[in-house]
Design an enzyme around this catalytic site. Structure first.
Site, short mmCIF file in Angstrom:
data_model
loop_
_atom_site.label_atom_id
_atom_site.label_comp_id
_atom_site.label_asym_id
_atom_site.label_seq_id
_atom_site.Cartn_x
_atom_site.Cartn_y
_atom_site.Cartn_z
N HIS A 31 32.17 17.16 38.60
CA HIS A 31 32.17 16.36 37.36
C HIS A 31 33.60 16.17 36.85
CE1 HIS A 31 32.47 20.37 35.62
NE2 HIS A 31 32.83 19.81 34.49
N LYS B 193 38.14 23.78 41.61
CA LYS B 193 39.10 24.89 41.62
C LYS B 193 38.38 26.22 41.73
CE LYS B 193 43.40 26.21 40.38
NZ LYS B 193 43.33 26.99 41.64
N LYS C 216 34.67 27.78 45.17
CA LYS C 216 35.05 29.13 45.61
C LYS C 216 35.10 29.14 47.12
CE LYS C 216 35.96 33.10 43.61
NZ LYS C 216 36.57 33.29 42.29
N SER D 41 46.51 29.00 36.27
CA SER D 41 46.51 28.18 37.49
C SER D 41 46.59 26.70 37.12
CB SER D 41 45.22 28.41 38.29
OG SER D 41 45.36 29.52 39.14
P1 NAD Z 1 41.93 42.85 44.03
O1 NAD Z 1 41.60 42.76 45.46
O2 NAD Z 1 43.34 42.66 43.59
O3 NAD Z 1 41.43 44.24 43.39
C1 NAD Z 1 40.13 44.75 43.49
C2 NAD Z 1 40.21 46.25 43.31
O4 NAD Z 1 38.89 46.79 43.22
C3 NAD Z 1 40.89 46.94 44.51
O5 NAD Z 1 41.88 47.82 44.04
C4 NAD Z 1 39.74 47.65 45.20
O6 NAD Z 1 40.14 48.82 45.86
C5 NAD Z 1 38.84 47.97 44.02
N1 NAD Z 1 37.46 48.26 44.40
C6 NAD Z 1 36.76 47.77 45.45
N2 NAD Z 1 35.52 48.26 45.47
C7 NAD Z 1 35.43 49.10 44.42
C8 NAD Z 1 34.40 49.94 43.92
N3 NAD Z 1 33.21 49.99 44.51
N4 NAD Z 1 34.66 50.70 42.83
C9 NAD Z 1 35.87 50.65 42.22
N5 NAD Z 1 36.88 49.86 42.65
C10 NAD Z 1 36.67 49.10 43.73
O7 NAD Z 1 40.97 41.77 43.34
P2 NAD Z 1 41.16 41.07 41.92
O8 NAD Z 1 41.87 39.79 42.12
O9 NAD Z 1 41.65 42.06 40.93
O10 NAD Z 1 39.63 40.69 41.59
C11 NAD Z 1 38.73 41.61 41.04
C12 NAD Z 1 37.58 40.85 40.39
O11 NAD Z 1 38.10 39.95 39.41
C13 NAD Z 1 36.75 40.00 41.33
O12 NAD Z 1 35.42 39.98 40.87
C14 NAD Z 1 37.35 38.61 41.16
O13 NAD Z 1 36.44 37.58 41.48
C15 NAD Z 1 37.65 38.63 39.68
N6 NAD Z 1 38.67 37.66 39.26
C16 NAD Z 1 39.94 37.68 39.78
C17 NAD Z 1 40.88 36.76 39.31
C18 NAD Z 1 42.33 36.78 39.77
O14 NAD Z 1 43.14 36.05 39.21
N7 NAD Z 1 42.70 37.60 40.74
C19 NAD Z 1 40.51 35.80 38.36
C20 NAD Z 1 39.23 35.81 37.86
C21 NAD Z 1 38.31 36.75 38.31
#
Ligand code: NAD
Length: 477
Positions: free
Chosen positions: A71, A76, A112, A368
């Site tokens: 839309h 993104k 995604k 972003s």
């Molecule tokens: P990342 O890979 O940088 O970090 C994730 C962390 O979670 C790692 O340190 C990992 O070891 C830990 N982890 C994995 N399994 C685990 C568990 N069972 N218990 C505890 N810790 C655990 O990822 P991120 O970018 O920080 O993303 C984390 C979440 O945030 C995801 O759901 C992602 O979709 C969401 N998110 C990220 C962004 C971004 O800008 N990076 C933006 C919006 C949403």
């Protein structure tokens, strides 16, 4: 769109949960059921496989890119590198991106990507091969481009992967002036933007600060207003978790617990986030951190005494099985989908509130968006006007000092004269977005007693905005 649609038979739990929340919220809008169905559906699901060479063998990699809604263009959303990734999860995350962008007024549709690998099992060279090949597959099907679909980092990916994607896209599209806008979350030296790395965590911290500033809501929760002294537990020490914890402690919160996949640590007097981060870097685990109580079962860490819980790792962490043991009054979802709908209902019934993922972690996509704008304009924010502003401010200060006969201190002069840097402008735009959006959602929530949760309120706002886009763009006749 001529994209192929392939939907595999599998568990539809996460996407089903998102749709369940959507359907519940839709009853508070008055849109045509067909239009609601269009908003809810995933428009384009591209599932593909490609081989890479690993040592003397070939390995076939499963991958996805899903565009939930066009839309607005481009679409993104991040690319997840995880061996747990599946089509249902990518569909759910793409849908959340659509609603998230609408909530924070970022003019994108949701998308995604997913690559089914555990990055820890591959060398840097292999990861580069996988990322570049993934990008080529997207290019072949027109699933990437600055005006089509713009990926970003997610769980398991970061600046390094984004720069491989940008380079591959630019190489395959020679002469395309806006090629660098094909992906965000790039390193600053490669057309990235100051503040993107920490944006999601900073946004989470601002969301919490805003939430605890509302006296009426805090009174109902039995909490005082203000972030100062609030006890916080964070799950996940990755990009989102680390930065959430860092900014929350800068705002005055006390990080009492941290949970990683190897276990959890807790100290009622507070944990120093930088020191825990360093300890984990050196020892490979948060366990063994001096002075902290520890739990081998990571989920036990979520159940320790605190005021605010920030799940910032993965989905489905707070379920019917453990929600009764959560002691926090506020859950702020840094991760996408950490709370199941059943657990959410129980948490509210027990008198808590949840700041929903599609608002709480929208800081990343907000910045972003700023990065994409920077890439299209080919100039850094503040570059044209910073010096001009400083000179104008200097003239003004000199004039006021001359007229009044009062001299400012060097510190006062510097504060008034200073022009805004790119980082300051980005942070200002991010803060404004998070604060405005919080109150928009809260107003919707409070406007109708039948709107049970902040998530429902956020969905109602998002659905209304997206419906307007479909109608005015003529996509829906
Ligand atoms: P990342 O890979 O940088 O970090 C994730 C962390 O979670 C790692 O340190 C990992 O070891 C830990 N982890 C994995 N399994 C685990 C568990 N069972 N218990 C505890 N810790 C655990 O990822 P991120 O970018 O920080 O993303 C984390 C979440 O945030 C995801 O759901 C992602 O979709 C969401 N998110 C990220 C962004 C971004 O800008 N990076 C933006 C919006 C949403």
């Amino acid at each position: 769109m001529s994209h192929s649609i392939i939907i595999a038979e599998q568990d539809t739990h996460f996407f089903g949960d998102v749709c369940k929340n959507f359907d519940f919220a839709a009853q508070f809008t008055d849109h045509d059921p067909g239009l609601l169905d269009q908003i809810k559906s995933c428009n384009s699901v591209y599932r593909f496989r490609f081989p890479i060479r690993k040592g003397n063998h070939f390995e076939v990699i499963d991958a996805w890119r899903i565009e939930h809604s066009q839309h607005q263009s481009p679409t993104k959303g991040g690319i997840r590198y995880s061996e747990m990734v599946n089509e249902d999860e990518v569909m759910a995350l793409a849908a959340l991106m659509t609603y998230k962008c609408a909530i924070v007024n970022v003019p994108f549709g949701g998308a995604k990507g997913g690559i089914k690998i555990n990055p820890k099992n591959y060398t840097v060279q292999e990861l580069e091969n996988i990322t570049r090949r993934y990008t080529v597959e997207l290019i072949k099907k027109n699933f990437i481009g600055p005006s089509i679909d713009v990926p970003a980092p997610d769980y398991g990916s970061g600046e390094r992967e984004m720069s491989w994607i940008a380079d591959t896209y630019a190489t395959m599209n020679p002469g395309q002036l806006d090629a660098m806008g094909c992906v965000t979350g790039k390193p600053i030296a490669l057309h990235g933007i100051a503040g993107r790395r920490e944006a999601t965590g900073r946004g989470v911290a601002i969301a919490i600060r805003e939430c605890v500033s509302v006296a009426e809501d805090m009174q109902k929760l039995g909490l005082t207003t203000g972030i100062s002294g609030k006890r916080v537990i964070v799950q996940g020490l990755g990009n989102v978790g680390y930065h959430s914890a860092k900014f929350l402690s800068e705002f005055g919160g006390i990080i009492v617990g941290l949970c990683e996949y190897e276990g959890a640590i807790y100290n009622a007097d507070g944990l120093d986030i930088e020191s825990v981060f360093l300890h984990r870097k050196l020892s490979g685990s948060i366990l063994g951190y001096p002075g902290a109580k520890e739990f081998r079962n990571s989920l036990e860490g979520l159940e320790q005494p605190c005021d605010i819980l920030v799940p910032a790792a993965l989905e489905n962490q707070i379920t019917e099985a453990n929600v009764h043991n959560i002691q926090a009054k506020i859950i702020c979802e840094g991760a996408n989908g950490p709370t199941t709908p059943e657990a959410e209902a129980i948490f509210y019934k027990n008198g808590g509130i949840i700041i929903p993922d599609m608002y709480a972690n929208a800081g990343g996509v907000t910045v972003s968006y700023f990065e994409w704008l920077k890439n299209l304009s080919h100039v850094a924010f503040g570059r044209m006007n910073r010096r001009f502003e400083e000179n104008s401010n200097l003239n003004l200060v000199n004039m006021v000092e001359g007229i009044t006969g009062t001299a400012l201190t060097p510190m006062q002069r510097a504060t008034i004269i200073k022009g805004a840097s790119e980082l300051e402008l980005v942070n200002s735009g991010l803060e404004d977005t998070m604060i405005r959006s919080y109150h928009e959602i809260r107003e919707t929530w409070k406007s109708n007693p039948k709107i049970d949760t902040m998530r429902t309120a956020a969905f109602v706002g998002a659905i209304n905005k997206i419906a307007v886009s479909y109608q005015t763009l003529g996509v829906w006749p």
